[in-house]
Design a protein around this motif. Sequence first.
Motif, mmCIF file in Angstrom:
data_model
loop_
_atom_site.group_PDB
_atom_site.id
_atom_site.type_symbol
_atom_site.label_atom_id
_atom_site.label_comp_id
_atom_site.label_asym_id
_atom_site.label_seq_id
_atom_site.Cartn_x
_atom_site.Cartn_y
_atom_site.Cartn_z
ATOM 1 N N THR A 1 2.327 4.384 -1.713
ATOM 2 C CA THR A 1 2.013 5.323 -2.793
ATOM 3 C C THR A 1 2.773 6.633 -2.607
ATOM 4 O O THR A 1 3.106 7.021 -1.481
ATOM 5 C CB THR A 1 0.504 5.647 -2.854
ATOM 6 O OG1 THR A 1 0.137 6.408 -1.692
ATOM 7 C CG2 THR A 1 -0.329 4.374 -2.922
ATOM 8 N N SER B 1 2.876 15.660 -4.179
ATOM 9 C CA SER B 1 3.366 14.530 -4.971
ATOM 10 C C SER B 1 4.303 15.016 -6.078
ATOM 11 O O SER B 1 5.300 14.362 -6.401
ATOM 12 C CB SER B 1 2.194 13.765 -5.589
ATOM 13 O OG SER B 1 1.376 13.205 -4.585
ATOM 14 N N ARG C 1 1.605 9.578 -3.048
ATOM 15 C CA ARG C 1 0.753 10.544 -2.365
ATOM 16 C C ARG C 1 0.858 10.396 -0.849
ATOM 17 O O ARG C 1 0.976 11.399 -0.129
ATOM 18 C CB ARG C 1 -0.700 10.388 -2.804
ATOM 19 C CG ARG C 1 -1.635 11.407 -2.168
ATOM 20 C CD ARG C 1 -3.017 11.349 -2.766
ATOM 21 N NE ARG C 1 -3.893 12.350 -2.169
ATOM 22 C CZ ARG C 1 -5.138 12.576 -2.558
ATOM 23 N NH1 ARG C 1 -5.666 11.870 -3.547
ATOM 24 N NH2 ARG C 1 -5.860 13.510 -1.967
ATOM 25 N N LEU D 1 7.722 5.606 -8.631
ATOM 26 C CA LEU D 1 7.475 4.987 -7.324
ATOM 27 C C LEU D 1 8.449 3.856 -7.030
ATOM 28 O O LEU D 1 8.852 3.673 -5.877
ATOM 29 C CB LEU D 1 6.037 4.465 -7.272
ATOM 30 C CG LEU D 1 5.592 3.823 -5.938
ATOM 31 C CD1 LEU D 1 5.631 4.855 -4.821
ATOM 32 C CD2 LEU D 1 4.187 3.245 -6.082
ATOM 33 N N HIS E 1 0.839 -1.210 0.000
ATOM 34 C CA HIS E 1 0.000 0.000 0.000
ATOM 35 C C HIS E 1 0.870 1.254 0.000
ATOM 36 O O HIS E 1 0.581 2.240 0.650
ATOM 37 C CB HIS E 1 -0.925 -0.009 1.219
ATOM 38 C CG HIS E 1 -1.791 -1.229 1.296
ATOM 39 N ND1 HIS E 1 -2.896 -1.405 0.505
ATOM 40 C CD2 HIS E 1 -1.687 -2.343 2.048
ATOM 41 C CE1 HIS E 1 -3.449 -2.577 0.783
ATOM 42 N NE2 HIS E 1 -2.738 -3.169 1.707
#
Length: 230
Positions: free
Chosen positions: A34, A46, A36, A56, A32
């Motif tokens: 990310t 971001s 953001r 990422l 999970h």
Amino acid sequence: MSVNRKEIQRARMLRYFLDAAIDVMEEDGIDHFTIRKIADKAGFTSSTAYNYFKDLSHLKYFAAMRFTTDYVNELPEYLKKGNNTVESWLYSWECFCKHSFEHPKIYSVIFMDSLGSVPEDLMKYYYQIYQNDILDLPEQIQDIMMEQSFSKRSALYIQSAVDEGFIEQDNVAFIADITLLIWKGMMNTVMNHRRKSTKEEAIQTTLHYVYRNVMGIVVPEKRREINVSF
């Protein structure tokens, strides 16, 4: 602003994002992860994060590296167990398997996942930021740890086994590659639940195959000097 000040500022921003990424990984898990979430945790947008990391996968890679500290710190003690290069190398595999199968997703990110960039560059860049992670290691081991390619890393270390008469030069690259493929195969099997194996069983199976392949290419008259068995 001088070049040095720019570099200092860049390193500071990288640490902000990496510290935030580590927090996110610990709190939410690597699945999970990310940009953001990381940017919010660091207190930036971001788009700012993308000024420092191309995608990422790079940020995930750097964050994952922070979870290998226990392995790096324990490695010298395992190497000391060996009375020759082959023994030390086998013990280093024991240390690596112990930590990698404890945290398979972390080690998969570093050594198996697609990064969309040159892995060697990422590894060197990481240790420029976190030089203290390897300062306590012997100089030879520091050079090896800077090598992202695990097979090349292995080849660099076991090269000394040629000088000691345990392995022929032609077999160095082969044994480095085949043992890495053994680990990758078992790691992939474990992560995809293709075999009902406990962590301990996966470690022992990997080490057993590594050992058999290594002993198969050790010069016959030198095999009795290898007092390691898995």
